[in-house]
Design a protein around this motif. Structure first.
Motif, PDB file in Angstrom:
ATOM      1  N   LEU A  60      -8.536 -10.582   1.521  1.00  0.00           N
ATOM      2  CA  LEU A  60      -7.557 -10.585   2.612  1.00  0.00           C
ATOM      3  C   LEU A  60      -6.375 -11.485   2.255  1.00  0.00           C
ATOM      4  CD1 LEU A  60      -6.806  -9.831   5.551  1.00  0.00           C
ATOM      5  CD2 LEU A  60      -8.074 -11.851   6.272  1.00  0.00           C
ATOM      6  N   LEU A  61      -6.679 -12.706   1.799  1.00  0.00           N
ATOM      7  CA  LEU A  61      -5.612 -13.657   1.452  1.00  0.00           C
ATOM      8  C   LEU A  61      -4.702 -13.056   0.385  1.00  0.00           C
ATOM      9  CD1 LEU A  61      -7.588 -17.027   1.291  1.00  0.00           C
ATOM     10  CD2 LEU A  61      -5.829 -16.422   2.941  1.00  0.00           C
ATOM     11  N   ARG A 121      -3.882 -10.024  -0.063  1.00  0.00           N
ATOM     12  CA  ARG A 121      -3.004  -8.970   0.448  1.00  0.00           C
ATOM     13  C   ARG A 121      -1.903  -9.503   1.359  1.00  0.00           C
ATOM     14  NH1 ARG A 121      -5.402  -3.192   1.440  1.00  0.00           N
ATOM     15  NH2 ARG A 121      -3.230  -3.059   2.054  1.00  0.00           N
ATOM     16  N   LEU A 122      -2.061 -10.747   1.835  1.00  0.00           N
ATOM     17  CA  LEU A 122      -1.115 -11.265   2.816  1.00  0.00           C
ATOM     18  C   LEU A 122       0.175 -11.753   2.170  1.00  0.00           C
ATOM     19  CD1 LEU A 122      -3.569 -13.319   5.044  1.00  0.00           C
ATOM     20  CD2 LEU A 122      -2.540 -11.100   5.576  1.00  0.00           C
ATOM     21  N   MET A 125      -5.081   3.208  -9.832  1.00  0.00           N
ATOM     22  CA  MET A 125      -4.512   4.092  -8.800  1.00  0.00           C
ATOM     23  C   MET A 125      -4.114   5.419  -9.406  1.00  0.00           C
ATOM     24  SD  MET A 125      -3.536   2.174  -5.764  1.00  0.00           S
ATOM     25  CE  MET A 125      -2.016   1.359  -5.385  1.00  0.00           C
ATOM     26  N   ASN A 150     -10.194   4.987  -5.519  1.00  0.00           N
ATOM     27  CA  ASN A 150      -9.909   4.451  -4.190  1.00  0.00           C
ATOM     28  C   ASN A 150     -10.198   2.945  -4.154  1.00  0.00           C
ATOM     29  OD1 ASN A 150     -12.681   4.057  -3.761  1.00  0.00           O
ATOM     30  ND2 ASN A 150     -12.924   6.127  -2.941  1.00  0.00           N
ATOM     31  N   ARG A 200      -3.671   6.182   4.065  1.00  0.00           N
ATOM     32  CA  ARG A 200      -4.768   5.385   4.569  1.00  0.00           C
ATOM     33  C   ARG A 200      -4.452   3.893   4.468  1.00  0.00           C
ATOM     34  NH1 ARG A 200      -9.670   7.792   2.192  1.00  0.00           N
ATOM     35  NH2 ARG A 200     -10.549   5.861   1.476  1.00  0.00           N
ATOM     36  N   LEU A 237      -5.502  -5.008   8.886  1.00  0.00           N
ATOM     37  CA  LEU A 237      -5.096  -6.305   8.344  1.00  0.00           C
ATOM     38  C   LEU A 237      -4.911  -7.355   9.442  1.00  0.00           C
ATOM     39  CD1 LEU A 237      -4.849  -6.940   5.371  1.00  0.00           C
ATOM     40  CD2 LEU A 237      -2.371  -6.685   5.542  1.00  0.00           C
ATOM     41  N   ALA A 251      -8.261  -8.318  10.808  1.00  0.00           N
ATOM     42  CA  ALA A 251      -9.005  -9.175   9.875  1.00  0.00           C
ATOM     43  C   ALA A 251      -8.460 -10.597   9.920  1.00  0.00           C
ATOM     44  CB  ALA A 251      -8.919  -8.608   8.462  1.00  0.00           C
ATOM     45  N   VAL A 252      -7.131 -10.731  10.008  1.00  0.00           N
ATOM     46  CA  VAL A 252      -6.532 -12.064  10.069  1.00  0.00           C
ATOM     47  C   VAL A 252      -7.008 -12.792  11.325  1.00  0.00           C
ATOM     48  CG1 VAL A 252      -4.359 -13.303  10.423  1.00  0.00           C
ATOM     49  CG2 VAL A 252      -4.507 -11.535   8.676  1.00  0.00           C
ATOM     50  N   LEU A 258     -10.653 -13.850  10.960  1.00  0.00           N
ATOM     51  CA  LEU A 258     -10.783 -14.998  10.053  1.00  0.00           C
ATOM     52  C   LEU A 258     -10.332 -16.287  10.736  1.00  0.00           C
ATOM     53  CD1 LEU A 258     -11.387 -15.901   7.083  1.00  0.00           C
ATOM     54  CD2 LEU A 258      -8.939 -15.685   6.684  1.00  0.00           C
TER      55      LEU A 258
END
Lengths: 303, 275
Positions: free
Chosen positions: A99-100, A102-103, A201, A206, B3, B12, B15-16, B19
């Motif tokens: 997640l981090l 992608r931010l 990709m 995927n 997607r 996203l 999820a943030v 978290l």
């Protein structure tokens, strides 16, 4: 200065520098480790101003292994709890790291600061907060579950039941442990070249396939290290269990190896049995450590 | 690609939020309970019923928390001074010299780091009792020095290795003696590493519970972590004061972690890959 003397000085120099640290490590970590093994073969009685030890052979170990509590309660508690904690810690830590990654910079700073806050909570204070959240009748979670009609907050005590006790302990340990995994895995993720993902990709992989075929193999050493370190930490969880209601000895259902050992030594003054239990825990950890060191040596050529 | 867009728009942010809630909620609940004058009757109210420092006043006036914090500070500073110095010597030895048993020493340091404290607490308790070091801040400090040494050696070794050998050689050519070189050339260059390891050693001592709880039976010698335990045992429902004390113990560590977060990340990654 003769050549001989000069050589002697250069041989001695690293040892002069090392000696103080080695003396401390030997006296306070290695010698006690030897002592705990010796103690496990002895009966230790506290007498005025000192202790008297009687050699009893393997009787403590015989008693330890013959005790059904070891097989029915303590070992399952230790192993299942540690496994659940490690699995959840690594999974959640990895998800947080992905997640981090992608931010954008702003949200990454916000989220990593939040993760740091979870990490910074000492085990003692962190445990108290979770006890407070789940405390019967006046805790926030009890209120919340009560208002949803799930429990009766006045009669439900989460801490007396083995399963819910360990569920709370797991949340506590995972909350404290996942930041280390998240930050370490993120640092690893940032070293993976973008081209690898672009190639993936183009080949039509995927997100799931890209994770298992590119991310995991590339930073495998990092996953290995965080998993093994978490395993070592979670097998010896003590403070979090001991401080929870019932964890210090009044509820036998929630003993793990560390707590049981401590309980026998200091509450029952049976240092020999406590030592034997501690040796069993140490042997378990030693087996894990051997895996850890072999992995490290395989991954890095020079130590 | 469609997607991915859906995920970025909904998944996203969700999820943030998840978290942030999981990470921060316990900290939030601790601090707001500490400040809430009616802590116990708060129930599931997300906002505190008011802001007051009465719980903080209570722990210092009635809870005797000041001396506990002072004990923790003393033990922590004792630990960092001695552990830092010993670790620096050892780190220079393993990073700068090639000698027999060097690898053995490194493996030994790695192994002792894995020893479970629960195994050590029994023999160390008996040892400390024999030397009359129970209830003594000195005895506790000595144990913490040993606990923080392996990690400190391991980390400082990396810092010493980054100092170019040429700097030392230049000092030698200028006629510097070895001890002089150590203090006036090497020490300033590894100072950032020394600061980092010191803080970690300090946090080890600051957070430690098992040894402090076992060794310190006289309440005048409690560290903050143990003082909190006793406090909790006596008034099991006084959550306001318990959370106020918890906040005071957590705050210094929290500030440090937030300050060093960037450095920490790169250091951990290097450590994990290089061992």
């Amino acid at each position: 200065m003769t050549a001989r003397r000069r050589r002697l000085i250069s041989t001695a120099r690293p040892w002069v520098l090392l000696t103080p640290a080695l003396v401390v490590l030997a006296g306070l970590l290695l010698w006690p480790l030897v002592k705990v093994v010796l103690l496990s073969f002895q009966d230790y009685q506290v007498k005025f101003g000192g202790g008297v030890a009687t050699f009893t052979g393997i009787s403590h170990y015989r008693e330890l292994f013959a005790d059904p509590r070891l097989w029915k309660t303590v070992l399952p508690n230790t192993v299942v709890f540690a496994t659940a904690c490690v699995g959840l810690t690594v999974a959640l830590g990895t998800l947080a790291a992905l997640l981090l990654q992608r931010l954008g910079p702003f949200w990454r700073v916000i989220c990593s600061t939040a993760i740091m806050a979870a990490w910074a909570m000492p085990a003692v204070t962190g445990t108290y907060v979770w006890i407070w959240l789940f405390s019967p009748s006046d805790g926030m979670m009890s209120h919340f579950a009560g208002s949803l009609g799930l429990i009766d907050p006045d009669t439900t005590n989460w801490f007396t039941d083995r399963l819910s006790f360990f569920a709370i302990a797991t949340v506590n340990v995972v909350h404290h442990g996942f930041p280390f995994v998240a930050i370490t895995v993120l640092a690893g993720l940032l070293t993976i070249p973008r081209e690898l993902y672009e190639a993936g990709m183009i080949d039509g992989a995927n997100a799931w396939q890209r994770f298992w075929k590119i991310t995991v193999p590339t930073i495998r050493p990092i996953f290995l290290v965080v998993t093994i370190l978490s395993t070592i930490w979670d097998f010896k969880v003590f403070t979090q269990i001991y401080l929870m209601p019932g964890g210090s000895g009044s509820n036998e259902d929630v003993y793990n190896l560390g707590v049981w050992s401590y309980q026998r030594a200091f509450a029952q003054n049976d240092y020999g049995m406590g030592a034997a239990t501690a040796v069993l825990l140490t042997l378990l950890l030693l087996a894990i450590t051997v895996v850890y060191i072999r992995t490290l040596f395989k991954e890095s050529d020079e130590l | 690609m469609k997607r991915t867009t859906t995920f970025s728009r909904i998944g996203l942010p969700l999820a943030v939020v998840a978290l942030l809630v999981f990470s921060l909620f316990p900290v939030y609940w601790m601090v707001t309970t500490a400040l809430d004058p009616n802590a116990v009757t708060r129930g599931a109210d997300l906002l505190p019923s008011g802001i007051s420092f009465k719980h903080f006043r209570y722990i210092f006036d009635q809870g005797n928390f000041g001396p506990f914090l002072l004990n923790s500070l003393l033990v922590g500073f004792g630990t960092i001074v001695v552990a830092g110095l010993l670790a620096l010597f050892a780190a220079v030895a393993v990073a700068r010299f090639r000698f027999r048993f060097r690898t053995s020493v490194l493996i030994l340091v790695l192994i002792v780091q894995m020893v479970p404290l629960e195994a050590l607490v029994i023999p160390l308790f008996l040892q400390m009792r024999d030397y009359d070091l129970l209830n003594s801040l000195l005895g506790l400090t000595v144990v913490y020095i040993a606990l923080s040494l392996p990690f400190a050696i391991w980390t400082l070794r990396g810092f010493v290795a980054t100092v170019p050998k040429e700097v030392e050689e230049a000092a030698y050519l200028d006629g510097c003696s070895w001890p002089r070189m150590f203090w006036s050339v090497l020490l300033p260059l590894v100072a950032p590493g020394l600061v980092a390891t010191s803080v970690f050693a300090f946090i080890t001592a600051w957070n430690e519970f098992v040894f402090a709880y076992t060794f310190m039976k006289d309440s005048s010698q409690y560290t903050a972590a143990v003082g909190l335990f006793q406090f909790f045992g006596e008034n099991s429902t006084a959550w306001g004061p318990v959370m106020a004390a918890s906040t005071l113990i957590t705050l210094p560590v929290l500030v440090f972690f937030v300050i060093v977060q960037r450095r920490l990340a790169s250091g951990l990654a290097a450590g994990a890959v290089k061992g």
